[in-house]
Design a protein around this motif. Structure first.
Motif, mmCIF file in Angstrom:
data_model
loop_
_atom_site.group_PDB
_atom_site.id
_atom_site.type_symbol
_atom_site.label_atom_id
_atom_site.label_comp_id
_atom_site.label_asym_id
_atom_site.label_seq_id
_atom_site.Cartn_x
_atom_site.Cartn_y
_atom_site.Cartn_z
ATOM 1 N N ASP A 53 1.136 -1.472 0.076
ATOM 2 C CA ASP A 53 -0.104 -0.076 0.062
ATOM 3 C C ASP A 53 1.098 1.236 0.181
ATOM 4 O O ASP A 53 0.805 1.680 -0.548
ATOM 5 C CB ASP A 53 -1.129 -0.207 0.755
ATOM 6 C CG ASP A 53 -0.802 -0.254 2.168
ATOM 7 O OD1 ASP A 53 0.730 -0.681 2.533
ATOM 8 O OD2 ASP A 53 -0.588 0.184 3.195
ATOM 9 N N ASP A 57 0.890 3.413 -2.829
ATOM 10 C CA ASP A 57 0.597 5.565 -2.700
ATOM 11 C C ASP A 57 1.771 6.429 -3.148
ATOM 12 O O ASP A 57 1.722 7.760 -3.326
ATOM 13 C CB ASP A 57 -0.350 5.753 -1.625
ATOM 14 C CG ASP A 57 -1.017 4.756 -0.385
ATOM 15 O OD1 ASP A 57 -1.464 4.277 -1.936
ATOM 16 O OD2 ASP A 57 -0.661 4.956 0.609
ATOM 17 N N THR A 60 1.426 6.375 -7.190
ATOM 18 C CA THR A 60 0.565 7.178 -6.938
ATOM 19 C C THR A 60 1.209 9.166 -6.843
ATOM 20 O O THR A 60 0.938 10.110 -7.376
ATOM 21 C CB THR A 60 -0.200 7.584 -6.483
ATOM 22 O OG1 THR A 60 -0.654 5.880 -6.637
ATOM 23 C CG2 THR A 60 -1.964 7.808 -6.753
ATOM 24 N N ARG A 70 3.697 14.591 0.174
ATOM 25 C CA ARG A 70 3.703 13.566 1.158
ATOM 26 C C ARG A 70 4.897 12.910 1.926
ATOM 27 O O ARG A 70 4.277 12.551 3.075
ATOM 28 C CB ARG A 70 3.712 12.114 -0.414
ATOM 29 C CG ARG A 70 3.325 10.798 0.464
ATOM 30 C CD ARG A 70 2.841 9.856 -0.685
ATOM 31 N NE ARG A 70 2.681 8.390 0.169
ATOM 32 C CZ ARG A 70 3.098 7.304 1.064
ATOM 33 N NH1 ARG A 70 3.948 7.906 -0.199
ATOM 34 N NH2 ARG A 70 2.808 6.232 1.053
#
Ligand code: HEM
Length: 524
Positions: A53, A57, A60, A70
């Motif tokens: 995950d 992320d 992305t 991020r």
């Protein structure tokens, strides 16, 4: 006998796993317990086995040009030190200055650049200094240090011809232009002049660094960064286009490799080029080498020397073009030079100008994140336990990831205006481990002084020439994904060589005057 074979194998595997668990736990209990270590916070994975995950992320965020934001948010949510899973292995993420001092300086010997970096950058940089560790790194570093010690880092005269070409390439008053390709050319011309004793001359001959070639440089570096993100999964990425870009970069580097081999053939050892100046090519020949290893070092030096400086200039001018107040302060700071070239001493004494360079490196560090791999069990001084203040045990093979971008924007370290570009903060600010654009310790950037001198000189000379620089890009700064972090949308500006000042009305006629750019500093 044959039937027993699988059982023996399975039994052997169990023994191996048991041995691994016992040794790692024991070393934890001995070293970790002795030092009062505690685990840091863990990222709340949704997929808890491999941590896919987190990887998804990250990809992305990278595709949406918000990877660095991020990283910053992850630290805000999970603390200054937390661990996350990468393909089933724990990675330590830390932006604690005390930990950085340990990794980069006091416990330097406990960490390597590591295999993940080597795998990711191998197609482009091979086995160069950037990729190596241990003895190989030490020998490459001492050779390059010798080159830098003899080279013309402090010689501003090296820069002036390139500045003149840059000025000539900027069109006259107020035409909209993108400064980014010009800064790329400028940095490439200086780097080739400084490193290889012969400038590419791309500002006067743009075809020598045309947009296709610039794109190849960008894509080759961005591809390596992406391979790093994928780690061992990099082989899944279809890399045809990436390899084509790498080939383009290598064919650009080829003439310098040929030149180095020619110098070698002629019997180097003098460490000087044909103009009698020490340069890197002739120095590089003094180490045992073959064509491949020369290509690796030269490609690395070119990327390290040109791409990062271009990034610094692009980011700096992106911000300044949106801050007329700062541009005016820069011009006031250089006023006493009266349009003349600065000496090195003058360059270093300009407080606001230097503040601009440091601020740009702080809010947009060209190397925005970094990592090291522990080569033995070791300890980090802080980041463990519920309050994040206990030491942490770092087992051999653990990757420690440092988000420089997030570190440089920590409010508790830089104040509530941490996100703002404020050159004045450097009047009282001391440089320490909360500011690491060039990292620090024995493996810091070897070209740091050259890079700072070069960017400062450009800022001074352009501010002497241009009364104003006004952004023509309504958007905020957007991150790019290459090896060096820079504004993805370039620097679209309009620049005026002279300031237009209303000098009042003459009966029947409103006069405007164009003031000479050397005397207009104090005009409104
Ligand atoms: C603004 C400009 C620059 C920035 C922000 C910068 C930043 C850095 C950083 C952060 C590292 C450490 C990388 C690591 O070990 O993980 C590094 C290494 C290095 N830099 Fe720079 N750099 C800049 C300009 C230059 C220039 C102008 C040169 C040479 C002409 C250069 C040559 C190198 C080399 C050879 C290394 C590898 C050092 C080693 O592994 O021992 N850099 N740089």
């Amino acid at each position: 006998m044959i039937q027993d074979y699988p059982l023996t194998l399975i039994g052997g595997l169990f023994v191996l796993c048991g041995w691994y668990l016992i040794t790692t736990t024991t070393s934890y209990s001995k070293l970790g317990q002795r030092n009062g270590c505690q685990l840091p916070k863990s990222y709340p994975h949704r997929e808890k086995l491999l941590g896919l995950d987190y990887l998804r992320d990250s990809i992305t965020a990278r595709d949406n040009q918000c990877y660095l934001q991020r990283e910053q948010q992850l630290h805000q949510q999970n603390g200054n030190t937390y661990r996350s899973l990468f393909l089933g292995q724990w990675v330590l993420n830390t932006i604690e200055p005390d930990n950085l001092r340990a990794i980069l300086s006091t416990s330097f010997a406990d960490y390597d650049a590591g295999a993940r970096r080597r795998r990711a950058f191998k197609p482009l940089l091979g086995n160069s200094i950037f990729q190596s560790d241990g003895l190989q790194w030490r020998s490459a570093r001492s050779l390059l240090q010798k080159c830098f010690a003899q080279a013309r880092i402090d010689d501003l005269d090296l820069l002036e011809p390139h500045i003149q070409s840059l000025l000539a390439a900027i069109p006259d008053n107020q035409k909209i232009l993108d400064l980014a390709p010009l800064f790329h050319r400028f940095a490439a011309d200086v780097a080739t002049d400084f490193l290889f004793g012969e400038s590419l001359g791309s500002l006067s001959h743009p075809d020598r660094l045309e947009s296709g070639l610039q794109e190849a440089f960008y894509e080759a570096a961005a591809g390596c960064e992406f391979r790093w993100l994928l780690g061992k999964l990099a082989f899944l990425w279809p890399n045809r286009a990436f390899l084509a870009h790498v080939r383009t970069v290598h064919s650009f580097i080829q003439p310098y490799v040929d030149k180095a081999l020619q110098i070698d053939h002629q019997g180097c050892g003098q460490g000087k080029n044909e103009k009698g100046r020490p340069d890197f090519l002739s120095q590089l020949c003094q180490r045992p080498h073959d064509r491949r290893s020369l290509q690796d070092e030269i490609t690395t030096l070119y990327f390290a020397g040109a791409d990062t400086v271009a990034a610094l200039l692009i980011n700096l001018f992106f911000v300044l073009s949106k801050r007329p107040d700062a541009w005016k302060r820069v011009r006031i700071d250089i006023q006493h030079l009266r349009g003349q070239k600065p000496t090195l001493q003058q360059l270093k004494s300009l407080r606001y100008v230097n503040g601009c360079i440091l601020e740009s490196l702080r809010i947009h560090p060209p190397q925005a994140s970094n990592s090291r791999i522990a080569n033995k069990d070791t300890i980090l001084p802080t980041g463990g336990g519920p309050d994040g203040k206990s030491p942490i045990f770092v087992s051999k093979g653990t990757m420690v990831h440092v988000a420089t971008y997030a570190l440089h924007r920590r409010r508790d370290l830089w104040g509530d205006e941490a996100e703002e570009f404020d050159p004045d903060r450097w009047i009282h600010q001391k440089q320490n481990w909360k500011f690491i654009p060039f990292l620090g310790g024995p493996r810091n950037c070897i070209g740091m002084d050259l890079a700072i001198n070069e960017a400062t000189y450009v800022l001074i000379r352009l501010a002497q020439e241009f009364g104003s620089i006004v952004s023509q890009d309504p958007n905020d700064w957007v991150e790019s994904a290459g090896l060096a972090l820079m504004s993805k949308n370039g620097v679209r500006v309009a620049m005026a060589r002279k300031v237009i000042v209303n000098i009042g009305s003459v009966p029947g006629n409103t006069c405007m005057a164009l003031y000479d750019h050397h005397t207009d500093y104090l005009q409104p």
